[in-house]
Write a protein that holds these residues in place. Structure first.
Motif, PDB file in Angstrom:
ATOM      1  N   GLU A 139       0.832  -1.205   0.000  1.00  0.00           N
ATOM      2  CA  GLU A 139       0.000   0.000   0.000  1.00  0.00           C
ATOM      3  C   GLU A 139       0.870   1.260   0.000  1.00  0.00           C
ATOM      4  O   GLU A 139       0.569   2.227  -0.697  1.00  0.00           O
ATOM      5  CB  GLU A 139      -0.933  -0.009   1.208  1.00  0.00           C
ATOM      6  CG  GLU A 139      -1.857   1.176   1.294  1.00  0.00           C
ATOM      7  CD  GLU A 139      -2.900   1.239   0.190  1.00  0.00           C
ATOM      8  OE1 GLU A 139      -3.531   2.300   0.046  1.00  0.00           O
ATOM      9  OE2 GLU A 139      -3.102   0.243  -0.524  1.00  0.00           O
ATOM     10  N   ASP A 164       3.914   1.499  -1.244  1.00  0.00           N
ATOM     11  CA  ASP A 164       4.486   1.605  -2.596  1.00  0.00           C
ATOM     12  C   ASP A 164       3.466   2.197  -3.565  1.00  0.00           C
ATOM     13  O   ASP A 164       3.811   3.025  -4.406  1.00  0.00           O
ATOM     14  CB  ASP A 164       4.955   0.238  -3.093  1.00  0.00           C
ATOM     15  CG  ASP A 164       6.243  -0.213  -2.432  1.00  0.00           C
ATOM     16  OD1 ASP A 164       7.012   0.654  -1.957  1.00  0.00           O
ATOM     17  OD2 ASP A 164       6.482  -1.431  -2.389  1.00  0.00           O
ATOM     18  N   ARG A 165       2.206   1.776  -3.438  1.00  0.00           N
ATOM     19  CA  ARG A 165       1.155   2.297  -4.319  1.00  0.00           C
ATOM     20  C   ARG A 165       0.950   3.799  -4.083  1.00  0.00           C
ATOM     21  O   ARG A 165       0.894   4.585  -5.036  1.00  0.00           O
ATOM     22  CB  ARG A 165      -0.154   1.545  -4.077  1.00  0.00           C
ATOM     23  CG  ARG A 165      -1.257   1.901  -5.062  1.00  0.00           C
ATOM     24  CD  ARG A 165      -2.604   1.333  -4.640  1.00  0.00           C
ATOM     25  NE  ARG A 165      -3.121   1.922  -3.427  1.00  0.00           N
ATOM     26  CZ  ARG A 165      -3.627   3.157  -3.334  1.00  0.00           C
ATOM     27  NH1 ARG A 165      -3.659   3.945  -4.382  1.00  0.00           N
ATOM     28  NH2 ARG A 165      -4.095   3.601  -2.188  1.00  0.00           N
ATOM     29  N   ALA A 193       1.756   6.874  -6.706  1.00  0.00           N
ATOM     30  CA  ALA A 193       0.691   7.800  -7.090  1.00  0.00           C
ATOM     31  C   ALA A 193       1.080   9.247  -6.810  1.00  0.00           C
ATOM     32  O   ALA A 193       0.604  10.167  -7.473  1.00  0.00           O
ATOM     33  CB  ALA A 193      -0.595   7.457  -6.339  1.00  0.00           C
ATOM     34  N   SER A 214       2.565  10.731 -12.611  1.00  0.00           N
ATOM     35  CA  SER A 214       1.961   9.400 -12.538  1.00  0.00           C
ATOM     36  C   SER A 214       0.518   9.487 -13.031  1.00  0.00           C
ATOM     37  O   SER A 214      -0.145  10.495 -12.916  1.00  0.00           O
ATOM     38  CB  SER A 214       2.010   8.858 -11.114  1.00  0.00           C
ATOM     39  OG  SER A 214       1.144   9.573 -10.276  1.00  0.00           O
ATOM     40  N   SER A 225      -2.193   8.204 -11.878  1.00  0.00           N
ATOM     41  CA  SER A 225      -3.237   8.386 -10.878  1.00  0.00           C
ATOM     42  C   SER A 225      -3.225   9.789 -10.269  1.00  0.00           C
ATOM     43  O   SER A 225      -4.173  10.173  -9.618  1.00  0.00           O
ATOM     44  CB  SER A 225      -3.104   7.344  -9.768  1.00  0.00           C
ATOM     45  OG  SER A 225      -1.841   7.464  -9.164  1.00  0.00           O
TER      46      SER A 225
END
Length: 149
Positions: free
Chosen positions: A131, A133-134, A138, A143, A145
């Motif tokens: 999580e 890393d996500r 972002a 990026s 997102s």
């Protein structure tokens, strides 16, 4: 756990209750022990467990991550804010010794290393690392997102 626009991990309340209960039980042993050395040892153990439980009460939130970075517990009950660009690595350290396996989440910066266990986070450290890393990806400029559209 997601709270608003941040992901938050905290000590499970049941762990705090168990620490206080353990401190109370060991304190009773200290009071009713028939030898001085046993009373002293049990008293020190009770104080240690109570201190750990108190930390859980004062700083139950051990890690918070959002678009700007992470906030980690520092010291006994303090907090430190670390922006994503300051973080040099997020890893899961797994070690096996004498039939015991330990897994810690490592958040590295240039000048510090923050270690958090599943007991601190109330979640599996590998899931938390994923999580983080996500969220970190972002937050990177450009990026997919982070673009409005």
């Amino acid at each position: 756990m997601i709270e608003g626009d941040a992901a938050v991990w905290r000590v499970p309340p049941a762990h705090t209750v168990l620490k206080f209960a353990g401190a109370a039980a060991v304190a009773l042993v200290a009071v009713f022990a028939h030898d001085t050395a046993g009373s002293l040892l049990a008293g020190v153990a009770a104080a240690g467990l109570a201190a750990l439980a108190l930390r859980d009460v004062l700083a139950p939130e051990r890690l918070r991550a959002d678009a700007a970075g992470v906030t980690v517990v520092a010291g006994f009950a303090g907090r430190r804010r670390v922006a994503w660009p300051e973080i040099t690595g997020i890893e899961v350290d797994e070690r096996r010794r004498a039939l015991v396996r330990s897994r810690l989440l490592e958040i590295r910066t240039e000048d510090d290393l923050h270690l958090l266990s599943a007991y601190d986070l109330g979640a599996d450290v590998a899931d938390v690392a994923g999580e983080l890393d996500r969220l970190r990806a972002a937050a990177q400029p450009g990026s997919a997102s982070s673009a409005d559209g």
